[in-house]
Design an enzyme around this catalytic site. Sequence first.
Site, short mmCIF file in Angstrom:
data_model
loop_
_atom_site.label_atom_id
_atom_site.label_comp_id
_atom_site.label_asym_id
_atom_site.label_seq_id
_atom_site.Cartn_x
_atom_site.Cartn_y
_atom_site.Cartn_z
N SER A 1 -3.84 -12.11 7.37
CA SER A 1 -4.66 -12.47 6.20
C SER A 1 -4.52 -11.40 5.14
O SER A 1 -4.65 -10.20 5.42
CB SER A 1 -6.13 -12.59 6.60
N VAL B 1 -4.13 -3.65 6.17
CA VAL B 1 -2.72 -3.53 6.52
C VAL B 1 -1.92 -4.65 5.85
O VAL B 1 -0.83 -4.41 5.33
CB VAL B 1 -2.52 -3.53 8.06
N CYS B 2 -2.45 -5.86 5.83
CA CYS B 2 -1.76 -6.99 5.19
C CYS B 2 -1.60 -6.76 3.70
O CYS B 2 -0.55 -7.04 3.12
CB CYS B 2 -2.52 -8.29 5.44
N ASP B 3 -2.65 -6.25 3.07
CA ASP B 3 -2.62 -5.90 1.65
C ASP B 3 -1.51 -4.88 1.40
O ASP B 3 -0.66 -5.05 0.52
CB ASP B 3 -4.00 -5.36 1.27
N THR C 1 2.06 -6.30 1.87
CA THR C 1 2.46 -7.17 0.76
C THR C 1 2.77 -6.35 -0.48
O THR C 1 3.77 -6.59 -1.17
CB THR C 1 1.37 -8.22 0.49
#
Length: 173
Positions: A59, A64-66, A69
């Site tokens: 998500s 970490v996803c932020d 990306t």
Amino acid sequence: MVQERTGAATLVGQPITLLGPELKVGDQAPDFKINKDLMTEAGLSDYKGKVKLISVVPSLDTGVCDAQTRRFNQEAANLGENVVILTISADLPFAQSRFCSIAGIDKVVALSDYKHGSFGQAYGVLIKELQLDHRAVFIIDADDTIQYVEYLREMSEHPNYESALNALRELVG
């Protein structure tokens, strides 16, 4: 029957089950059906002839996803016209769009696996218990052959950015 890989990964140390095969370098990249927005779907063929770095995140609303990306978006400017970076998550398309606009993500294409889970099952990253996609990185050449794979053992860890980017740079020369 969808293959179940029990204990293939963990979330904060707790085992999770991944649905689908564990893909390897040299495999033909499987096709998938994914959403660009609520109504428009895309698949692997939409990026035919391009080298594809697929960054899979659970998500975009997590740290970490932020960071993952943003890192690939930052690197995208130096990779040339023949490369496309896709970030795939189970977030709704309008949430992805909001995130990208707030974060200044303008070189990565955000795609949503929320409707079918087709990408997650085809690439062996769909988490059975959560219906989210597990963190992974795939690099697929212009002929749709997988050239690099990293399945993260622990979902909350960062991928090996340098390893993925070095493999991508070698591929595009």
